[in-house]
Design a protein around this motif. Structure first.
Motif, PDB file in Angstrom:
ATOM      1  N   GLY A   1       0.819  -1.208   0.000  1.00 24.27           N
ATOM      2  CA  GLY A   1       0.000   0.000   0.000  1.00 24.27           C
ATOM      3  C   GLY A   1       0.851   1.255   0.000  1.00 24.27           C
ATOM      4  O   GLY A   1       1.930   1.303   0.596  1.00 24.27           O
ATOM      5  N   ILE A   2       0.347   2.313  -0.657  1.00 21.77           N
ATOM      6  CA  ILE A   2       1.075   3.576  -0.731  1.00 21.77           C
ATOM      7  C   ILE A   2       0.069   4.719  -0.697  1.00 21.77           C
ATOM      8  O   ILE A   2      -0.936   4.697  -1.410  1.00 21.77           O
ATOM      9  N   GLU A   3       0.298   5.698   0.177  1.00 23.61           N
ATOM     10  CA  GLU A   3      -0.640   6.805   0.364  1.00 23.61           C
ATOM     11  C   GLU A   3       0.118   8.098   0.631  1.00 23.61           C
ATOM     12  O   GLU A   3       1.195   8.077   1.224  1.00 23.61           O
ATOM     13  N   LEU A   4      -0.479   9.214   0.226  1.00 25.74           N
ATOM     14  CA  LEU A   4       0.037  10.545   0.543  1.00 25.74           C
ATOM     15  C   LEU A   4      -0.820  11.191   1.617  1.00 25.74           C
ATOM     16  O   LEU A   4      -2.044  11.030   1.628  1.00 25.74           O
ATOM     17  N   SER A   5      -0.185  11.949   2.505  1.00 22.36           N
ATOM     18  CA  SER A   5      -0.940  12.734   3.480  1.00 22.36           C
ATOM     19  C   SER A   5      -1.693  13.839   2.755  1.00 22.36           C
ATOM     20  O   SER A   5      -1.338  14.223   1.635  1.00 22.36           O
ATOM     21  N   PRO A   6      -2.770  14.385   3.361  1.00 20.66           N
ATOM     22  CA  PRO A   6      -3.555  15.418   2.679  1.00 20.66           C
ATOM     23  C   PRO A   6      -2.751  16.644   2.257  1.00 20.66           C
ATOM     24  O   PRO A   6      -3.060  17.250   1.237  1.00 20.66           O
ATOM     25  N   ASP A   7      -1.719  17.003   3.012  1.00 25.02           N
ATOM     26  CA  ASP A   7      -0.921  18.163   2.619  1.00 25.02           C
ATOM     27  C   ASP A   7       0.158  17.809   1.610  1.00 25.02           C
ATOM     28  O   ASP A   7       0.900  18.682   1.148  1.00 25.02           O
ATOM     29  N   GLY A   8       0.255  16.527   1.245  1.00 23.36           N
ATOM     30  CA  GLY A   8       1.216  16.088   0.252  1.00 23.36           C
ATOM     31  C   GLY A   8       2.650  16.044   0.715  1.00 23.36           C
ATOM     32  O   GLY A   8       3.562  15.814  -0.080  1.00 23.36           O
TER      33      GLY A   8
END
Length: 466
Positions: free
Chosen positions: A340-347
């Protein structure tokens, strides 16, 4: 792999008609401009070339829909000014973006909800009184039609940069360990859910058992429509696993193990193109999961789960990559089976689950999309896909126990969400972004005998969809 847009109704700003060629002042307001049907003013294709047409499109939080209404009369996006082609004063003259030059063709005044062009005295107009996606904008004699009514960002409104409302946010879970509700099962192996805000539907992958000489797993992209509670095949033989929506909402980015690549499917035509095919001349293992930043940088994991009987061209490594402006760069080749790979909302933070390492890792993300030194986020074994919410909480699927583990941005365990036997992934969706969709079930023992389903649960915090 996930998408939604929170529509913001913004009061009309007073846009002065003083000429200027420089950047807007500090008092400029940035955000979406909405018109007939609640559609957003959008730069076609997200292109910044001079002469690119401006149109209506479903709001998606992309940079092509972020407009700065300055106190100099300009309205800007992607570094260009909203412009009447050829400085025309004729009805039907096309509206485009162009290098800012201070002429009347690029100055606009807000009056009674209309945007009046200084050079022509005509109003910004949606052609044909239409709210359909792709409706081109023009100038026309000012009238009383809804196709000439526009809502601008207010002075002092910061760029939304995406679909999240402002906080503060409460605990995301209704209880510490809730259980999701099954919507439907009977699929072989579900993965990669992502929300399509324009159609208010969920896209997800159904993978089949391996076949052919190299035992490669075929797959299809399905579309779930919550309002009718129906599933339909959207793209056959997509070859996909994880999915993510492009920031302009017009295409789905897919980790495609069939071609050992990352692909792009146009949502309107279903046409497939290749975003990344190899790294330094070597084919990837089997791209698995994918996410995309606000600037269009794509990040993906490359374990070997679906490489099947094809030869290893990565010298035994399983890797994390990024793609920016068509160039593939290595982020990390030392994680065993990144998933899995995700970015935080602020990038600013990239999360990667190490399926075989028992850890979730995080990387700082630089302004150019590159990443800094890796550090441990939390210890968690058997990680699969995941997502984040607007508060920055991390939701990580674990295959072995059928759960979604929820962590605060500081790494504090907040609780778990139970679904089926073996959970693969999750994505936020729904009109308000507060529905978490989960793919989970029991894998096949051969002959497509898997029984995977889609589950959902309502949470207290809306989700970040990318």
């Amino acid at each position: 792999m996930k998408t939604r847009h929170v529509t913001r109704l913004l009061a009309v700003a007073a846009v002065l008609a003083a000429a200027a060629t420089g950047a807007p002042s500090a008092q400029a307001a940035t955000g979406t401009i909405t018109g007939i049907g609640g559609k957003c003013v959008d730069v076609a294709g997200g292109a910044s070339a001079n002469g690119t047409r401006v149109q209506l499109w479903s709001c998606n939080g992309g940079t092509a829909q972020q407009w700065t209404a300055g106190d100099d009369g300009t309205i800007r996006a992607l570094g260009k000014c909203l412009d009447v082609s050829g400085a025309s004063t004729l009805n039907g003259a096309k509206v485009q973006i162009y290098d800012c030059n201070g002429t009347g063709a690029q100055r606009w005044t807000a009056s009674g909800g209309q945007l009046v062009n200084a050079g022509s005295g005509k109003c910004l107009d949606a052609t044909g009184v239409s709210s359909a996606d792709g409706t081109l904008l023009q100038i026309w004699t000012c009238g009383a039609g809804a196709n000439q009514q526009w809502t601008l960002p207010t002075t002092g409104t910061p760029p939304t940069g995406g679909p999240c409302p402002s906080g503060p946010f409460d605990n995301p879970l209704p209880t510490q360990n809730p259980t999701a509700t099954k919507i439907k099962d009977g699929y072989n192996f579900l993965e990669g859910p992502v929300w399509d805000a324009a159609s208010q539907t969920l896209l997800l992958t159904d993978m089949h058992d391996g076949s052919g000489a190299q035992n490669v797993q075929p797959s299809d992209i399905l579309r779930f429509t919550p309002t009718s509670n129906t599933f339909a095949t959207f793209v056959t033989n997509s070859g996909s696993n994880g999915l993510s929506l492009s920031r302009d909402g017009k295409s789905v980015i897919a980790a495609t193990h069939d071609q050992r690549s990352v692909s792009v499917y146009d949502l309107a035509t279903k046409q497939r193109s290749t975003l990344a095919a190899s790294y330094q001349g070597h084919q990837f293992n089997s791209p698995n999961d994918v996410t995309v930043g606000a600037d269009g940088t794509v990040y993906f994991t490359d374990p070997d789960f679906q490489r099947a009987d094809r030869p290893d061209q990565m010298s035994g490594h399983t890797d994390v990559f990024r793609v920016r402006n068509g160039v593939v760069s290595l982020i990390d080749d030392s994680i065993s089976e990144p998933n899995g790979i995700e970015l935080s909302p602020d990038g600013r933070t990239l999360y990667v689950g190490g399926n075989a390492t028992g850890k979730i890792y995080k990387y700082p993300v630089n302004a150019d999309g590159s990443t800094g030194a890796r550090s441990d986020f939390v210890a968690l074994g058997g990680t699969d896909g995941g997502t984040v919410d607007c508060a920055g909480n991390v939701y990580q699927a674990t295959f072995g126990d059928g759960k979604i583990h929820v962590f605060s941005p500081a790494g504090k365990a907040l609780g778990t969400i139970s679904a089926g036997q073996n959970t693969t992934n999750a994505a936020f969706g729904g009109p308000d972004g507060r529905t978490l969709y989960i793919t989970s079930g029991s894998p096949s023992s051969g002959g497509d005998t898997g029984n995977y389903g889609l589950y959902s649960i309502r949470l207290n915090v809306p989700g970040w969809p990318y």
